[in-house]
Design an enzyme around this catalytic site. Structure first.
Site, PDB file in Angstrom:
ATOM      1  N   SER A 149       0.849  -1.193   0.000  1.00 49.41           N
ATOM      2  CA  SER A 149       0.000   0.000   0.000  1.00 49.41           C
ATOM      3  C   SER A 149       0.879   1.236   0.000  1.00 49.41           C
ATOM      4  CB  SER A 149      -0.886   0.004   1.246  1.00 49.41           C
ATOM      5  OG  SER A 149      -1.462   1.284   1.426  1.00 49.41           O
ATOM      6  N   TYR A 162      -1.372   0.578  10.755  1.00 46.07           N
ATOM      7  CA  TYR A 162      -1.555  -0.095   9.466  1.00 46.07           C
ATOM      8  C   TYR A 162      -0.372   0.205   8.546  1.00 46.07           C
ATOM      9  CZ  TYR A 162      -3.510  -0.934   4.790  1.00 46.07           C
ATOM     10  OH  TYR A 162      -3.715  -1.362   3.515  1.00 46.07           O
TER      11      TYR A 162
END
Ligand SMILES: Cc1cc2nc3c(=O)[nH]c(=O)nc-3n(C[C@H](O)[C@H](O)[C@H](O)COP(=O)(O)OP(=O)(O)OC[C@H]3O[C@@H](n4cnc5c(N)ncnc54)[C@H](O)[C@@H]3O)c2cc1C
Lengths: 256, 455
Positions: A149, A162
């Site tokens: 990501s 995250y």
């Protein structure tokens, strides 16, 4: 085997209910993929996902879709679960698509919840990634596609739990790619920006938001070009290379 | 440690001539029949496959995770019967080498593809065809016997007319490793070709010219421009000819009528800018080439290499396609299916595939090999950069047309066919699979192509 355009005939999706994973599977089934393994925690959703993929080619029963129990949080069971898949035949492509977003606010206050995010996204991927890498190496061919990501590229205050897990995953996948260089196995790191999925529903959309279908398309292109890194959308690469150099004092205050 | 083991090279990615879909295998280079047998015994669970000079375009001579037997170490010419025109040689001998040795004796290989750099093993494995297919058939028709190392480790002498012979010619190395072969040669008086050249203004003109008098030539082929659109679609240059008789030579050439002198240019550079393969650049090349060709010329004397193997003059020319590599699409459709051919040519022209000169040829009778490619009809071959957007789906559509017309695509060129399409195109496939199941139940011989197509 993959064809001249990198289209795989068999696919293993780790995180079998992942929307990006399934969008990719649909796209590949439309080309050459005829065997799909969906690995995930046993659930009606997982079975429904398998049925939906089968339904893409109902006329001839041409696609074989099977589910296999897999829990990122239980690495001790990975070897056996994934070993079974590879024992059934070559896997041309593994898509490591599992991951959780967590809830930054809550997780900061509940360290054990934060640990689960890290264990799922990073530790689970290290375990499954290594097992698949070894199996692919023995085959002498195949692609390991890792869903990273942009959140891991420059970790932000707003979702650093995250983000850091994806940073770890991304670094791991890059190193693994180097380790496998020359082995016939291709490792591709995919860095999408904000993707509109169940996981991000309710969050404020970031600029350049994208869709699972767009990520799937980028993955297909990346396989064809044998890319090592894929950004979705492509322009994200430029944005991130600029953001990378923003000093922390400034970055901290950016409304990201 | 046995010699077979000592000659194992470190693993490296292997591809075919098109440089797509690399995979890694253990490379073994046997230097004797015993070493070859030892290598087959040591193949392991992922099996092995023979490889010649790697001129198949796709994945036929690669075997991911298993063994690849590089046969070029077995390259002895064992005997030549210069009266009967028979040569017995190892499978790793190249056609180039055979020409060097045999031409001075007045013999030529019975069939040559568009490159001399293929091995006898590869020529049998793919049951190759040349510009003379319409009169001479495939390579396998000129093979009088071969020795085959099978999965059980034994060496069998295989004769024409047997199932094993017909499964092996065109069998893409999947019945075993050919160790040596006896090949019937063609007598020639000189090493020059007498060539007639003519231009055709479009596809129909081309087909008419080829149909009218192909039988008058031993060798015939047409280079066709698939980038020319509209009325010029399929414009072409036909080159047809035969080995020049001694009498046709000018006095100077008569001193050494059988000299074999292939020219060689510097190798293609390892890196080539992408623009070279753009549609306009390739279109310009095709345009110049078409205009350069004479409208009509007869009896021109050409070197063998210029007539048969123009591309061999530039070593590594496959690199011009860059990192993505390229595919060659070659199919055949039967006589009476000219409409399909026209439609495919139009589709390719409309799509504007940046393809340097494609090749059109008429085949003669089909060959006995179960998976042999030729059948009576028209065959078209074209190179296309693999990086072209949407190419995979486009070629799938062409497959449908070809299969629908009872035609087929050539496995030696293939790197992307679908397994179900193969079943339609090769009706003798079930026999092939049965024979393989019996001869090699544990699939000792396998390849990336075999895995991809379920062979
Ligand atoms: C420029 C160019 C032009 C060409 N023109 C033509 C043409 O006009 N007509 C035509 O028919 N083909 C043509 N080809 C294709 C070529 O002739 C075939 O692919 C041929 O098989 C290549 O031989 P090779 O020795 O390089 O074999 P490889 O490419 O190494 O192998 C090809 C196949 O043969 C098998 N094989 C090789 N050696 C053995 C052995 N000892 N025992 C058993 N199996 C073996 C392999 O397993 C594999 O399946 C052309 C290729 C190029 C690059």
């Amino acid at each position: 085997m993959k064809d001249a355009f990198g289209a795989p005939q068999s696919l293993l999706v780790l995180g079998g209910t992942s929307e990006i994973g399934l969008a990719t599977a649909r796209r590949l089934v439309a080309r050459r993929t005829r065997t799909v393994w969906l690995a995930g925690r046993p659930s009606p959703d997982l079975e429904a996902a398998a049925a939906a993929l089968r339904g893409l080619r109902p006329e001839t029963d041409a696609v074989t879709v099977r589910t296999v129990p897999f829990d990122a949080l239980d690495p001790s069971a990975h070897e056996e679960a994934l070993g079974k898949v590879f024992a059934e035949g070559d896997v041309d492509m593994v898509l490591l698509a599992f991951g959780v977003l967590g809830d930054q606010g809550r997780d900061e206050a509940a360290p054990l919840a934060a640990v689960r995010v890290a264990q799922t996204n990073y530790t689970g991927a290290v375990s499954a990634g290594l097992i698949c890498a070894n199996a692919l190496r023995a085959q002498g061919h195949g692609s390991l596609v890792v869903l990273s990501s942009v959140a891991g590229e420059r970790v932000r205050r707003a979702n650093f739990i995250y983000g850091s897990s994806k940073a770890g995953l991304d670094a791991f996948a890059q190193g693994l790619g180097d380790a496998l260089h020359g082995s016939g196995v291709h490792v591709m790191v995919v860095r999408p920006g904000f993707v509109r999925t169940r996981m991000t529903a309710g969050l404020t959309e970031a600029p350049m938001a994208t869709t699972p279908e767009a990520v799937a398309h980028a993955i297909e292109q990346g396989l064809w070009r044998r890319s090592e890194t894929v950004w979705v959308p492509g322009a994200m690469r430029l944005v991130m290379s600029a953001l990378r150099h923003v000093p922390r004092t400034v970055f901290r205050r950016l409304p990201l | 440690m046995s010699d077979a083991e000592t000659s194992t090279e470190p693993a490296g990615p292997v591809t075919g001539w098109g440089r797509t879909a690399p995979s890694v295998a253990r490379l073994v280079r046997p230097r004797s029949y015993e070493e070859a047998a030892a290598a087959v015994r040591a193949c392991g669970t992922r099996g092995g496959i023979a490889r010649g000079l790697g001129r198949a375009y796709g994945d036929a001579a690669q075997n991911a995770g298993g063994a690849v037997l590089d046969m070029t170490g077995l390259a002895r010419i064992r005997s030549i019967d210069a009266d009967a025109g028979l040569v017995v040689c190892d499978a790793g001998v190249s056609l180039h080498r055979l020409m060097e040795v045999l031409l001075p004796l007045g013999w030529f290989v019975p069939v040559t593809p568009g490159t001399r750099y293929v091995t006898v093993g590869g020529a049998i494995g793919a049951d190759i065809h040349g510009k003379n297919h319409h009169v001479s058939g495939s390579f396998g028709r000129h093979v009088r016997a071969f020795d085959l190392l099978t999965a059980d480790g034994t060496i069998r002498t295989v004769l024409p007319g047997t199932d094993l012979f017909d499964a092996t010619t065109g069998g893409m190395g999947l019945t075993g490793v050919i160790l040596s072969a006896t090949v019937q040669l063609l007598p020639v008086e000189t090493s020059l070709m007498s060539v007639d050249t003519e231009r055709a203004t479009d596809l129909d003109d081309l087909m008419a010219r080829l149909t009218a008098n192909d039988h008058g030539y031993r060798y015939s082929v047409a280079w066709i421009d698939l980038l020319a659109r509209g009325a010029a679609t399929g414009r072409a240059v036909l080159t047809r000819g035969d080995h020049a008789p001694y009498d046709a030579l000018p006095r100077r050439a008569r001193r050494d009528p059988l000299a074999f002198r292939p020219g060689r240019l510097p190798a293609a550079p390892a890196f080539v800018p992408d623009g070279l393969l753009s549609r306009p650049a390739v279109g310009l090349f095709n345009e110049l080439w078409y205009r350069r060709a004479p409208r009509h010329r007869t009896g021109e004397l050409q070197r063998l290499s210029a007539f048969f193997h123009p591309l061999d003059g530039v070593p590594h020319w496959n690199r011009v396609y860059g990192r993505a590599g390229f595919v060659q699409y070659q199919f055949v459709v039967g006589y009476g299916r000219e409409d399909t051919l026209r439609r495919i040519v139009r589709r390719i022209a409309r799509r504007g595939c940046p393809s340097f000169l494609a090749v059109l040829k008429r085949f003669g009778e089909g060959d006995p090999g179960w998976l042999s490619f030729p059948m009576p009809g028209w065959t078209l071959a074209l190179d296309i950069p693999a990086g072209l957007t949407g190419l995979g789906a486009f070629l799938d559509e062409l497959d449908e047309e070809v299969a629908g017309a009872g035609g087929r695509v050539y496995l030696a060129k293939d790197s992307r066919l679908r397994p179900d399409a193969l079943r339609v195109m090769y009706p003798r496939l079930p026999d092939f699979l049965d024979l393989r199941a019996e001869l090699d139940p544990r699939a000792v011989f396998t390849s990336d192509l075999a895995r991809r197509l379920g062979l």
